[in-house]
Design a protein around this motif. Structure first.
Motif, short mmCIF file in Angstrom:
data_model
loop_
_atom_site.label_atom_id
_atom_site.label_comp_id
_atom_site.label_asym_id
_atom_site.label_seq_id
_atom_site.Cartn_x
_atom_site.Cartn_y
_atom_site.Cartn_z
N PHE B 99 0.83 -1.20 0.00
CA PHE B 99 0.00 0.00 0.00
C PHE B 99 0.86 1.25 0.00
CE2 PHE B 99 -2.63 -3.27 1.96
CZ PHE B 99 -3.81 -3.13 1.25
N ARG B 103 0.30 0.55 5.62
CA ARG B 103 -0.65 -0.20 6.45
C ARG B 103 0.04 -1.29 7.26
NH1 ARG B 103 -6.16 -0.49 3.05
NH2 ARG B 103 -5.92 1.52 2.03
N LEU B 105 0.98 -2.85 10.92
CA LEU B 105 0.29 -2.85 12.22
C LEU B 105 1.26 -2.29 13.27
CD1 LEU B 105 -1.68 -6.21 12.08
CD2 LEU B 105 -2.35 -3.91 11.34
N HIS B 107 1.24 -2.03 16.42
CA HIS B 107 1.49 -2.68 17.72
C HIS B 107 2.37 -3.92 17.58
CE1 HIS B 107 -1.94 -4.78 16.02
NE2 HIS B 107 -1.66 -5.79 16.80
N MET B 108 2.83 -4.17 16.36
CA MET B 108 3.67 -5.35 16.15
C MET B 108 5.05 -4.92 15.67
SD MET B 108 1.41 -8.02 14.04
CE MET B 108 -0.16 -8.61 14.63
N LEU B 116 3.02 -12.00 9.56
CA LEU B 116 1.56 -12.09 9.67
C LEU B 116 0.89 -12.99 8.60
CD1 LEU B 116 -0.64 -11.06 11.54
CD2 LEU B 116 -0.91 -9.08 10.03
N ARG B 164 6.32 -7.99 3.70
CA ARG B 164 5.06 -8.62 4.09
C ARG B 164 4.27 -9.07 2.85
NH1 ARG B 164 0.71 -5.00 7.11
NH2 ARG B 164 0.43 -4.25 4.98
#
Lengths: 294, 247
Positions: B99, B103, B105, B107-108, B116, B164
């Motif tokens: 993106f 985008r 995360l 908190h990771m 993920l 990712r």
């Protein structure tokens, strides 16, 4: 199970903490309702057992002749002792009748001078209504003026009251269950809105609805169980206080009843039930919300 | 690079197929009016066009975040216009998306972000550890594996996002302005990464405004304008080997 990795940023989760507190309060209320229900069960059982299969025969004073109650009582005892359904029949000594009246009339010599009815305690071998009716009929034949009391009227009213308490307790359980479900539904919806971007990313990288619902469900299970445990922790001192207050009441009025094992098992199951209910509710809520997308 | 090679998933025909596709949001005007397009297997396209022409919308159709309002859409040979949600999730595991705004995360850690897609697909943790570490090495972020996205620079986030997107060895890679936030040197490095993935068998579509960058690679352009798409030849005819920056 709880060491498992979560994809949701739980530290930011305000709705979740709210659920925890609410479950604590609800489980506390549920545990009180369970206790009321169990205690009433024990009381009823106790009363029922002490009363079932017994009769009290009363020979009223005004119907006795010159010789007092003795001949009539003797006649009734004769009949009863020959009756196959009767296990035991004995006249209540006058001294005991006076003792029974003392709480109502006070310590006074007046009681000793009062004309008192004669009482006969009867124990039956069975509590079947036919046997009770047969024994009652044969007493009536021997002494038409005798009054036979099988304690049912008294017991039925007490039981009615007790069952009223039970219904209230059940209603509390139903309300608590509904409140817990609704709390989880709204908290889950709030979290879904809060984590909408996280959920989008999870979808894009291939997560199925069930996986995402599972993340919420696991968290709800944990909150339900933790909140439930906290509710029980709150319940323990409350029960201790009530038990102490009850111990100061005359045991003739409140039998000092021990709560059965089933009661403690039910209490222990409450946190698990809360966790399970929260888990299922969260799972269904998430799946329904997600299935409305794309 | 071995981790990116995997058995062919056995679909025939084009990776993506659009047939008379229209897309509108609610009752608004159509963003895409009549798009017919075939993205063959092992292809590489730039997606160009003015802002607001619908590049992001076209990509979101391809990564199944939206369904076309009309027309037909196939992905890996499967009709997805009416496929069940669960099926869409399975298909998404075979594509990777980068993106414009990453985008990630927040908190990771970088490692967990990259891991993920594997973890969601149920890949065992030993494989996750090995593949993600290898991939973070490959994009030059091994020392940032425990860092959270908020502490990373734009270029580093971009590389985490790309890692990712490719960790699942996708057959289709969709990237929306993947070089928008980095300087030219890093942009070329990232492009080289996509070219490598393309050589390993993935179809790649890169939406970009960066014309000089497009001009350095011999790949055809999907040009979107006023809701319709046309295929333009490469801006340059030079072979990519002469322009590629060494990794």
């Amino acid at each position: 199970m709880f060491g498992i990795r979560s994809d949701l940023p739980l530290k930011r989760d305000t709705a979740g903490r709210f659920v925890l507190w609410l479950v604590m309060v609800l489980v506390f209320m549920a545990s009180l309702a369970v206790t009321v229900n169990s205690y009433i069960g024990v009381l009823l059982n106790d009363w029922n057992r002490s009363v079932t299969g017994t009769l009290t025969v009363q020979v009223p004073v005004m119907d006795l002749g010159e010789k007092g109650a003795a001949p009539t009582v003797g006649k009734i005892l004769d009949v009863l002792k020959r009756h196959p359904a009767v296990a035991k029949a004995e006249a209540v000594p006058r001294a005991k009748v006076i003792a029974l009246l003392k709480p109502w009339l006070g310590e006074s010599d007046v009681i000793a001078d009062l004309p008192l009815p004669a009482l006969i305690d009867v124990e039956l071998r069975t509590d079947e209504p036919e046997a009770v009716a047969a024994v009652t009929a044969s007493i009536k034949t021997a002494a038409p003026q005798a009054v036979v009391d099988d304690h049912r009227v008294w017991l039925n009213r007490v039981m009615g009251l007790a069952q009223g308490f039970s219904v209230v307790a059940m209603t509390i359980m139903i309300l608590v269950t509904g409140a817990l479900g609704l709390t989880v539904v709204f908290a889950t919806r709030a979290s879904l809105a809060e984590f909408v971007q996280v959920i989008e990313v999870l979808h894009v990288v291939g997560a199925k609805d069930g996986y995402i619902a599972g993340q919420f469900a696991r968290r709800a299970l944990l909150q339900g169980m933790l909140g439930g445990a906290a509710g029980l922790a709150l319940y323990a001192p409350a029960l201790a206080l009530v038990a102490w207050l009850a111990s100061r009441v005359d045991p003739e009025i409140l039998p000092n009843a021990a709560l059965p094992a089933a009661h403690w098992l039910t209490l222990a199951a409450l946190p698990f039930a809360a966790g399970l209910l929260a888990m299922l509710t969260a799972h269904i809520t998430v799946r329904r919300a997600l299935s409305a997308k794309v | 690079m071995a981790l990116l090679r995997k058995k062919d998933e056995g679909f025939t025909g084009d990776t993506v197929g659009l047939e008379g596709v229209g897309l509108r949001y609610d009752t608004g005007p159509e963003i895409l009016t009549d798009v017919s397009l075939a993205i063959p297997q092992r292809s590489f396209h730039f997606l160009t066009g003015p802002s607001g022409a619908g590049k992001t919308s076209l990509l979101s159709l391809m990564y199944l975040a939206k369904r076309p309002t009309r027309g037909g859409l196939t992905l890996f040979g499967e009709d997805v216009t009416r496929a069940a949600r669960g099926r869409l999730a399975t298909l998404r595991r075979r594509l990777g998306v980068v993106f414009q705004d990453f985008r990630l995360l927040d908190h990771m850690s970088a490692f967990d972000n990259v891991a993920l897609p594997l973890r969601i697909a149920g890949v065992g943790e030993t494989v996750v550890q090995r593949n993600v570490s290898e991939l973070l090495n490959w994009v030059g972020l091994e020392e940032f594996k425990n860092a959270h996205p908020a502490t990373l620079s734009g270029g580093q986030k971009q590389r985490v996002a790309i890692a990712r997107a490719v960790v699942n060895r996708p057959k289709l890679i969709l990237a929306d302005e993947p070089t928008g936030n980095v300087d030219d040197t890093i942009a070329m490095r990232l492009m080289q990464l996509f070219v490598e993935l393309h050589k390993l068998g993935a179809s790649v579509i890169i939406a970009t405004h960066n014309e000089p960058l497009v001009a350095r690679f011999p790949f055809p352009r999907l040009h979107l304008d006023k809701g319709a798409v046309s295929i333009l030849p490469p801006l340059t005819a030079q072979p990519s080997d002469q322009t590629a920056v060494e990794m």
